[in-house]
Design a protein around this motif. Structure first.
Motif, mmCIF file in Angstrom:
data_model
loop_
_atom_site.group_PDB
_atom_site.id
_atom_site.type_symbol
_atom_site.label_atom_id
_atom_site.label_comp_id
_atom_site.label_asym_id
_atom_site.label_seq_id
_atom_site.Cartn_x
_atom_site.Cartn_y
_atom_site.Cartn_z
ATOM 1 N N PHE A 31 0.844 -1.190 0.000
ATOM 2 C CA PHE A 31 0.000 0.000 0.000
ATOM 3 C C PHE A 31 0.880 1.241 0.000
ATOM 4 N N LEU A 32 0.289 2.376 -0.377
ATOM 5 C CA LEU A 32 1.012 3.640 -0.352
ATOM 6 C C LEU A 32 1.004 4.209 1.061
ATOM 7 N N LYS A 33 2.163 4.663 1.497
ATOM 8 C CA LYS A 33 2.301 5.242 2.833
ATOM 9 C C LYS A 33 1.985 6.724 2.786
ATOM 10 N N HIS A 34 1.337 7.197 3.832
ATOM 11 C CA HIS A 34 1.069 8.623 4.007
ATOM 12 C C HIS A 34 1.746 9.049 5.297
ATOM 13 N N GLY A 35 2.502 10.104 5.258
ATOM 14 C CA GLY A 35 3.205 10.592 6.435
ATOM 15 C C GLY A 35 4.603 10.018 6.527
#
Length: 163
Positions: A31-35
């Motif tokens: 998944f794409l990481k945020h932060g």
């Protein structure tokens, strides 16, 4: 992100933990990481630079996962997160980058990796290249860990689509 780029990291960490810690791992859907927060209390990061690759790699372990890995690798029970766990995370990161680098070189990617930076409470953020960060979650019998891979923006959008 191109699965040709992700699979060498998956294969390398599975081989390392199977060989060095007698543990099996299962990867979950990326998944794409945020932060920029680390995904576990023990983390290391390493830059990737070369003709075809520019970015970074990070690995973060849950406390239970790194304690079990350290205990298995060292042949003695490790009960607390200490310098042993942090140093071992750096060594695992070196082995992971070397194994993935070899596999990627065979696919035509050529790049160098520097020495890993160990992250702790004084460095609470993981600063990747200015690009999407793909997280590959893993589970073990002792807990979870995560590999983060970021590629610089000089790659085409087609290469950065999740597979």
């Amino acid at each position: 992100m191109n699965v040709d780029f992700i699979n060498p990291f998956v294969a390398s960490i599975a081989e390392i933990l199977n060989t060095m810690a007698s543990m099996t791992v299962e990867h979950q859907k990326p998944f794409l990481k945020h932060g920029e927060q680390p995904l576990g209390p023990v983390s290391a990061m390493i830059p990737m630079r070369g003709d075809t690759v520019h970015g970074s790699l990070a690995i973060s372990f849950s406390d239970t996962a790194i304690l079990k890995i350290a205990s298995n690798m060292l042949g003695e029970e490790i009960r607390e997160l200490d310098d042993t766990c942090h140093n071992l995370t750096g060594e695992i990161t070196n082995m992971l980058s070397g194994g993935a680098r070899k596999r990627l070189w065979e696919k035509g990617y050529n790049f160098d990796m520097a020495q890993p930076d160990l992250l702790d409470a004084s460095q609470p953020l993981v600063h990747h290249a200015k690009s999407p960060v793909v997280v590959i979650p893993f589970t073990t019998c002792a807990g979870d860990f995560y590999i983060e891979v970021a590629l610089a923006e000089n790659f085409s959008r087609a290469e950065l689509s999740l597979s």
